[in-house]
Motif scaffolding. Structure first.
Motif, mmCIF file in Angstrom:
data_model
loop_
_atom_site.group_PDB
_atom_site.id
_atom_site.type_symbol
_atom_site.label_atom_id
_atom_site.label_comp_id
_atom_site.label_asym_id
_atom_site.label_seq_id
_atom_site.Cartn_x
_atom_site.Cartn_y
_atom_site.Cartn_z
ATOM 1 N N HIS B 27 0.841 -1.208 0.000
ATOM 2 C CA HIS B 27 0.000 0.000 0.000
ATOM 3 C C HIS B 27 0.875 1.257 0.000
ATOM 4 O O HIS B 27 0.607 2.211 -0.733
ATOM 5 C CB HIS B 27 -0.935 0.007 1.207
ATOM 6 N N ILE B 31 0.713 4.147 -3.007
ATOM 7 C CA ILE B 31 0.439 5.578 -2.808
ATOM 8 C C ILE B 31 1.301 6.427 -3.742
ATOM 9 O O ILE B 31 0.824 7.377 -4.359
ATOM 10 C CB ILE B 31 0.666 5.956 -1.324
ATOM 11 N N GLN B 35 -2.029 5.312 -6.586
ATOM 12 C CA GLN B 35 -3.052 4.302 -6.344
ATOM 13 C C GLN B 35 -3.342 4.164 -4.839
ATOM 14 O O GLN B 35 -2.682 4.765 -4.001
ATOM 15 C CB GLN B 35 -2.572 2.937 -6.864
ATOM 16 N N SER B 36 -4.328 3.339 -4.554
ATOM 17 C CA SER B 36 -4.650 2.980 -3.183
ATOM 18 C C SER B 36 -4.951 1.493 -3.190
ATOM 19 O O SER B 36 -5.871 1.049 -3.874
ATOM 20 C CB SER B 36 -5.864 3.784 -2.707
ATOM 21 N N ALA B 49 -4.708 -3.636 7.210
ATOM 22 C CA ALA B 49 -6.041 -3.081 7.447
ATOM 23 C C ALA B 49 -5.963 -1.811 8.297
ATOM 24 O O ALA B 49 -6.839 -0.951 8.229
ATOM 25 C CB ALA B 49 -6.939 -4.117 8.107
ATOM 26 N N LEU B 50 -4.903 -1.695 9.082
ATOM 27 C CA LEU B 50 -4.739 -0.506 9.930
ATOM 28 C C LEU B 50 -4.400 0.741 9.131
ATOM 29 O O LEU B 50 -4.542 1.851 9.628
ATOM 30 C CB LEU B 50 -3.614 -0.748 10.954
ATOM 31 N N VAL B 51 -3.907 0.566 7.909
ATOM 32 C CA VAL B 51 -3.379 1.728 7.172
ATOM 33 C C VAL B 51 -4.005 1.948 5.801
ATOM 34 O O VAL B 51 -3.828 3.019 5.210
ATOM 35 C CB VAL B 51 -1.845 1.620 7.002
ATOM 36 N N ALA B 52 -4.713 0.965 5.272
ATOM 37 C CA ALA B 52 -5.262 1.101 3.919
ATOM 38 C C ALA B 52 -6.639 1.749 3.961
ATOM 39 O O ALA B 52 -7.393 1.583 4.922
ATOM 40 C CB ALA B 52 -5.344 -0.257 3.236
ATOM 41 N N ALA B 53 -6.958 2.498 2.904
ATOM 42 C CA ALA B 53 -8.236 3.203 2.840
ATOM 43 C C ALA B 53 -9.370 2.273 2.416
ATOM 44 O O ALA B 53 -10.522 2.501 2.761
ATOM 45 C CB ALA B 53 -8.132 4.375 1.869
#
Lengths: 401, 401
Positions: B27, B31, B35-36, B49-53
């Protein structure tokens, strides 16, 4: 009361006001440190809002929105300087750690506050006057010589709010719009330089090498690191100046000191108290990027090494071309990215995910190498191609013979 | 039908199955490319999961969860190899672009499939046998000599599912648990090496320098880049081997080829078809990181330069110490990060945001420099300190005299 941390990780939570590319790239740096940047964005399509896990929507002028994003965060910091001081003072009183603090930030928000502070500190800057009447402006201008540079003390960026003025009539016009103006001598500018410095609450300071910033229409287009042909004495003096100013204004976080380079040395132009366009080269070009360093500074972590990773590093900004996204008939962004990668396998892309609009900063590229002229040519050609699909003749594709 | 892109940016959407640290670091790379990363995680507290949008919760063995995460994505890829082949085949039939594809991925999922393929290709590997009975195992073991190495063909990682076996009785036990076994000669191992390669659907291939991987209890603890004292001929042979294998199995994306280094050259141990622990050094140590390259490869973008950014790069993994988070009486992670930064301002931290658990990979550090032994000592001491707060005597803090 100990500062809050993320209960899931035991690590700090930095909240950033503003969802632009600076927040986007700060989130990238936060990920490596085990963190996840919390972002206050005004629109879910903003650059950082597209990539961050913890996005709050709200206006940076709304105290309640600021309170909400600061709630449970270790520290509140900024992607831009447009947050009202009074809100920051209120938050500080309410126990929120704000970095940089409102008093420091004022020097980046108000050009007159900066000019007064630098005079008091005896730091080099252009001759200037605080002007409330046309008469005051005329007295100053006749002393330093017309034309003079007139600036709105607040709200300007990327050259907006800055005017070269040749006579009293124009001053009168500007005074109608702004109650007070900053008037400065027109500096015999050789080039523009910038020094990036980081300072922690503890007072630790770290400074990167001095860079040259190249502007077009008031917008930065290229950053050359280190500034070419800058003698060691001037470079050191500029770094020391930046450290003194950082201490003097009490900044916490990264601060960019924008400088006028003249034949006689450097003069302070203005300050930015956040990661800054002049420091994007540090992502690949320095051991510690300005984004990581900003996080370290606002969290009172020890600061990282600012050593360069290559002898020459150039960042070129990708600005939206004359056509808007709707009118653009050339290759789409994905196609342009393909070609960029094919042609320059060692140029690093940073694309901000924003819609195309004339003059808008859409992304940047960074090239590294031994020889600044070669590195610069490579970065500029790559950025130009990305912006509008045009290829610099010096870098024509082989199949275009 | 053209591949879907993100309507907000005009750029691709890569969906990754698995929410671990590999997805987290992918991720970060996404960036920069505008992208995301879309992540399929099983738990909202997972590393990525803690950092992705864009996080979808679901099980990687659930076809509907896979369908949902692939819907509207440009391509589906993996942070681990545990997705059932039949699901991937179904998705492929339904029009989802899966990279690497199910046939390629099988070589990383099933050690017997790999052994057969490498034999067919005439590539160097340990003597081996596919074993369904104790008798078959005994015949093979008496040929190559006891003890032999017995492996469960599927499901093992980090040394799990691998057994050194001295006689038929142990084989019988293992056969009760596994219908079929891979039995291999015990290779006269000098050290372990790895080659990281990326391959695009177009067939473009890029390979990084060969590294040495150091294991403790089957878990990788250090990666030395480039592999020290490796003669150029062997290094080139290993890179060529990796490229041939990548082509042969038709991988798309990054693939790690784990190698046994013997006195006579290299033998293929196993493959991983995703960014790999042996390639974390590329984040700072190569012009293109394995995470960016994986995205480029699965998107059929041209691949980036794999040149090193420094003569010596070492990554050391931070493994959870003997104490669990609850029992841990030493300094908390935030305090350890403070000390790391104070002591090694040029060591780069990558913390995954996971809970502490014995032997768990919690993060890694990377050091760069001129001299591999010095760089290695620095990285190992930093990682060791982060893991359990112990300080290598050679790197004692000044105040501890």
């Amino acid at each position: 009361m100990p500062a809050p941390t993320d209960p899931r990780t035991g690590l700090p939570v930095v909240a950033m006001v503003g969802g632009g590319q600076l927040a986007r790239m700060t989130h990238q740096a936060a990920i490596a440190l085990g963190q996840s940047l919390r972002v206050l964005a005004t629109d879910p399509a903003e650059s950082a809002a597209l990539v961050a896990a913890d996005v709050r929507l709200g206006d940076h002028r709304d105290l309640d929105a600021l309170r909400a994003v600061a709630d449970g965060a270790t520290v509140l910091t900024f992607d831009h300087e447009h947050v009202p001081s009074e809100h920051l003072r209120t938050l500080t009183v309410e126990g929120v750690r704000v970095a940089p603090g409102p008093d420091a930030l004022l020097h980046a928000q108000d050009k007159l506050v900066l000019r007064h502070a630098l005079d008091a500190a005896g730091e080099p800057q252009p001759a200037w006057a605080e002007v409330h009447t046309v008469h005051e402006a005329t007295v100053f201008a006749e002393e330093v010589g017309w034309p003079v540079v007139v600036k709105a003390p607040r709200g300007g960026y990327d050259g907006r709010g800055v005017f070269v003025v040749s006579g009293p009539d124009q001053v009168a016009e500007l005074l109608e719009r702004h109650r007070v103006l900053l008037v400065e001598e027109r500096v015999p500018l050789v080039r523009e330089l910038a020094v990036l410095v980081a300072r922690s609450p503890f007072g630790q300071v770290a400074v990167w090498p001095v860079v040259e910033t190249v502007q077009r229409d008031g917008i930065n287009t290229e950053v050359l690191a280190p500034a070419p042909d800058l003698d060691e004495e001037t470079a050191l003096a500029a770094q020391e100046l930046a450290v003194r100013v950082a201490d003097r204004v009490g900044v916490v976080g990264v601060m960019a000191v924008e400088l006028f380079g003249t034949a006689d040395g450097v003069l302070v132009n203005e300050l930015a108290m956040r990661p800054h366009n002049s420091g994007h080269w540090t992502i690949e070009g320095a051991r510690t990027s300005q984004f990581e360093q900003h996080l370290r500074a606002v969290l009172d972590y020890p600061l990282g090494s600012t050593a360069m990773t290559a002898p020459a590093v150039v960042t070129a900004n990708v600005l939206g071309g004359a056509a808007s996204a709707e009118d653009w008939a050339g290759p789409g962004v994905d196609e342009r990215v393909h070609h960029l990668m094919a042609h320059w396998p060692d140029v690093k892309l940073h694309w901000y995910g924003k819609g195309q609009r004339p003059g808008r900063k859409l992304g940047h590229v960074t090239a590294l190498g031994e020889d600044l002229a070669e590195v610069r040519a490579r970065a500029v050609a790559a950025a130009r191609y990305l912006a509008d699909g045009e290829v610099d003749p010096a870098f024509a594709f082989p199949e275009e013979h």
